[in-house]
Scaffold this active site. Structure first.
Site, PDB file in Angstrom:
ATOM      1  CE  LYS A   1      10.343  10.649  26.696  1.00  7.77           C
ATOM      2  NZ  LYS A   1       9.872  10.089  25.452  1.00  7.77           N
TER       3      LYS A   1
ATOM      4  NE  ARG B   1      13.642  17.488  20.393  1.00  7.24           N
ATOM      5  CZ  ARG B   1      14.591  17.243  21.288  1.00  7.24           C
ATOM      6  NH1 ARG B   1      14.874  15.997  21.642  1.00  7.24           N
ATOM      7  NH2 ARG B   1      15.265  18.225  21.838  1.00  7.24           N
TER       8      ARG B   1
ATOM      9  CD  GLU C   1       7.914  14.329  20.571  1.00  8.10           C
ATOM     10  OE1 GLU C   1       9.053  14.857  20.526  1.00  8.10           O
ATOM     11  OE2 GLU C   1       7.733  13.108  20.543  1.00  8.10           O
TER      12      GLU C   1
ATOM     13  CG  PHE D   1       9.915  20.649  24.313  1.00 13.01           C
ATOM     14  CD1 PHE D   1      11.268  20.719  24.082  1.00 13.01           C
ATOM     15  CD2 PHE D   1       9.183  19.611  23.761  1.00 13.01           C
ATOM     16  CE1 PHE D   1      11.899  19.769  23.300  1.00 13.01           C
ATOM     17  CE2 PHE D   1       9.810  18.653  22.973  1.00 13.01           C
ATOM     18  CZ  PHE D   1      11.168  18.730  22.736  1.00 13.01           C
TER      19      PHE D   1
ATOM     20  NE  ARG E   1      20.368   9.129  25.163  1.00 12.93           N
ATOM     21  CZ  ARG E   1      19.143   9.261  24.673  1.00 12.93           C
ATOM     22  NH1 ARG E   1      18.148   9.634  25.456  1.00 12.93           N
ATOM     23  NH2 ARG E   1      18.882   9.017  23.414  1.00 12.93           N
TER      24      ARG E   1
ATOM     25  CE  LYS F   1      14.824   8.494  28.205  1.00 19.88           C
ATOM     26  NZ  LYS F   1      15.117   8.148  26.847  1.00 19.88           N
TER      27      LYS F   1
HETATM   28  P1  AMP Z   1      13.616   9.386  24.407  1.00 23.40           P
HETATM   29  O1  AMP Z   1      13.445   9.317  22.916  1.00 23.40           O
HETATM   30  O2  AMP Z   1      12.855   8.347  25.164  1.00 23.40           O
HETATM   31  O3  AMP Z   1      15.071   9.518  24.806  1.00 23.40           O
HETATM   32  O4  AMP Z   1      12.954  10.742  24.893  1.00 23.40           O
HETATM   33  C1  AMP Z   1      13.346  11.954  24.352  1.00 23.40           C
HETATM   34  C2  AMP Z   1      12.336  12.391  23.321  1.00 23.40           C
HETATM   35  O5  AMP Z   1      11.073  12.649  23.922  1.00 23.40           O
HETATM   36  C3  AMP Z   1      12.694  13.692  22.677  1.00 23.40           C
HETATM   37  O6  AMP Z   1      13.601  13.514  21.619  1.00 23.40           O
HETATM   38  C4  AMP Z   1      11.367  14.202  22.189  1.00 23.40           C
HETATM   39  O7  AMP Z   1      11.118  13.716  20.885  1.00 23.40           O
HETATM   40  C5  AMP Z   1      10.350  13.555  23.114  1.00 23.40           C
HETATM   41  N1  AMP Z   1       9.622  14.474  23.986  1.00 23.40           N
HETATM   42  C6  AMP Z   1       8.324  14.375  24.252  1.00 23.40           C
HETATM   43  N2  AMP Z   1       7.912  15.331  25.104  1.00 23.40           N
HETATM   44  C7  AMP Z   1       9.011  16.067  25.394  1.00 23.40           C
HETATM   45  C8  AMP Z   1       9.239  17.192  26.238  1.00 23.40           C
HETATM   46  N3  AMP Z   1       8.264  17.748  26.955  1.00 23.40           N
HETATM   47  N4  AMP Z   1      10.507  17.675  26.289  1.00 23.40           N
HETATM   48  C9  AMP Z   1      11.505  17.105  25.576  1.00 23.40           C
HETATM   49  N5  AMP Z   1      11.339  16.049  24.778  1.00 23.40           N
HETATM   50  C10 AMP Z   1      10.103  15.519  24.676  1.00 23.40           C
END
Ligand code: AMP
Length: 514
Positions: A212, A217, A261, A296, A367, A373
């Site tokens: 991650k 994004r 990303e 990804f 979501r 995550k």
């Molecule tokens: P969050 O913002 O904490 O909900 O996490 C989702 C975000 O993580 C996504 O919108 C991406 O910007 C980021 N991200 C980073 N690495 C990845 C990955 N391998 N797959 C999907 N999203 C990722």
């Protein structure tokens, strides 16, 4: 329709905790909106402005002194016109002109309408949860399946347009939305997963495990030689990231849509702090810091729409078209290999891992559970150094906390962040009554305290910050609870916080300190 109708619905929705009631309230309102008002009402309910940003900061909005109107008279159309006029203001004298327009608008609002507009204009209302409820209200109001609304929303990227289609053309109009190369779609989002093992078990091992990455994004579209690059909020940033455009133009394909990303890397290939990547996104021109993309997902390739295909297939398409630019992933690993990978991801400066079902389609704009995550969560015991008076619903309460870490050398505590997240109504009341007993001094916005109260804070991590005196700032801090059982000398120190900085940054930071 009057603005006050929208304000009342929004108030009723906030007053009920039942999701079903919330949807009913919004659906009734949407049914009553005239066709030409529907798009605005839908946008406002989900906290958005059809005009996008209109260039008014929080300070301007809250410092304007205006007397409220006694009766609501403003129509939805009149407010929308005022927003359009505000959005069109530019050039010299624009600040004064904006203030003039806002003052004129606010003078026509009642107190409740004024509060609503402030929350709308400051972005305080914008939340994914609210958008999901408005989407359900659209389905209920115009008697179409929610799945059809969600799909059209994700493909159009705009809920107001989706609502208008649902109303005028029903299911058929919604079904007519297609993934169109050049038009961004709502990105798929991830849910927090309980643990690596549970997520793997949930997917029966049929999952990818990926780093991650803590960047920004991007959604990349290419049709022949034309390339577009969009942010998570679907903003077109093509002009400010020429290096990404070049990379995409050189891929071996005729048309493609990729999701990923982007990170800025330092010399040794380690990711730079998140805020540096973000500042590139705000930039008007290319700068020295090169952005590196990590794709990804592949949503379209050479004429084939892959949204409904399982990740397994989309990943194969990604490997085919952009192998060198895709995020490294373990495909269906055993739990031990995956656990090693998790440790490795953290050691390399990433914020955690993503686990994705290989069988799931791309659930854009949602979501869902099929992307999870997993991050290590930290909690810290910090000192309350002060609190700012709240605004909107929190007017009259001490809200935004100034948080400090202990100086291990025994000096004054060091401020490391602020938060008003996680505060319940009961805590707000308690703070407002309790804090004056610890008061050191106050100014117009803030009551400063002697560092006597310890509060437990959850955070996603720590980032380097030139603004804070310790060089480190908390990321996504939220209040867990107060710790009356802890003395100030038991609070965490600035060293503990610095130790949470990603490794590469910690090194540069220390070297700067020496
Ligand atoms: P969050 O913002 O904490 O909900 O996490 C989702 C975000 O993580 C996504 O919108 C991406 O910007 C980021 N991200 C980073 N690495 C990845 C990955 N391998 N797959 C999907 N999203 C990722």
């Amino acid at each position: 329709m009057l603005l006050s109708d929208v304000v009342e619905a929004s108030r009723d929705v906030r007053a009920t905790s039942s999701r079903k009631n919330k949807i009913n309230v919004f659906a009734e309102l949407l049914k009553r909106a005239a066709p030409q008002e529907l798009a605005q009402v839908v946008a406002w309910l989900s906290g958005d402005l059809p005009q996008g940003r209109i260039g008014t900061g929080w300070r301007t909005l809250t410092t304007l002194e205006v007397e409220s109107a006694a009766e609501p008279t403003l129509s939805v159309a009149a407010v929308d016109d005022a927003f359009s006029e505000l959005a069109g203001v530019g050039g010299s004298g624009s600040t004064a002109r904006r203030q003039e327009l806002l003052t004129a608008l606010f003078a026509r609002t009642t107190k409740a309408e004024h509060d609503f507009l402030i929350r709308l204009l400051t972005g305080e209302m914008r939340q994914g949860a609210l958008t999901a409820i408005v989407a359900e209200a659209v389905a209920l109001a115009f008697d179409v399946p929610i799945a059809a609304v969600r799909r059209a929303h994700m493909l159009s990227g705009r809920l107001p347009v989706t609502a208008v289609a649902a109303r005028t053309g029903g299911v058929a109009a919604l079904a007519a939305f297609r993934l169109e190369v050049g038009r961004p779609i709502q990105p798929m989002l991830a849910s927090p997963g309980a643990s690596l093992d549970e997520a793997l078990a949930e997917f029966g091992g049929e999952a990818t495990v990926e780093h991650k990455m803590d960047g920004a994004r991007i959604q990349v579209h290419r049709d022949g030689d034309r390339v577009w690059i969009f942010t998570r909020t679907l903003r077109d940033i093509t002009a400010s990231v020429p290096e990404l455009v070049d990379l995409v133009r050189n891929l071996d394909c005729t048309s493609v849509v990729l999701d990923g990303e982007t990170l800025a890397l330092n010399d040794s290939g380690r990711p730079r702090p998140f805020q540096e990547t973000m500042s590139r996104f705000g930039a008007a021109t290319a700068q020295e810091l090169l952005l590196h993309p990590y794709f990804f997902d592949c949503l379209h390739l050479d004429g084939a729409d892959l949204l409904d295909a399982p990740l397994r297939e989309r990943r194969a398409a990604l490997t085919k078209v952009a192998c060198g630019l895709s995020i490294p992933a373990l495909i269906a690993p055993d739990p031990e290999t995956a656990a090693e990978y998790f440790d490795g991801a953290l050691a390399a400066g990433h914020e955690g891992i993503m686990i994705k079902s290989l069988d799931a389609p791309y659930a854009a704009g949602r979501r869902g559970r099929s992307w999870q995550k997993i991050k290590p969560t930290h909690t810290l015991d910090l000192l309350v150094l002060g609190a700012e008076w709240g605004y909107g619903r929190r007017t009259g309460y001490l809200s935004n906390l100034h948080l400090g870490a202990r100086d291990p050398e025994g000096g004054e505590p060091i401020m490391v962040g602020k938060t008003f997240k996680g505060l319940t109504d009961a805590l707000l009341q308690w703070q407002t009554a309790e804090f004056p007993r610890h008061e050191r001094e106050r100014d117009a916005t803030t009551v400063y305290l002697h560092p006597e109260l310890v509060v437990e804070i959850a955070l996603d991590g720590v980032q380097a910050s030139p603004r804070y005196p310790g060089g480190a700032a908390l990321r996504f801090a939220r209040v867990v609870r107060y710790r009356p059982d802890k003395e100030p000398h038991q609070a965490d120190t600035i060293d503990t916080i610095r130790a949470l900085l990603p490794e590469g940054i910690r090194l540069t930071d220390d070297s700067q300190l020496e």
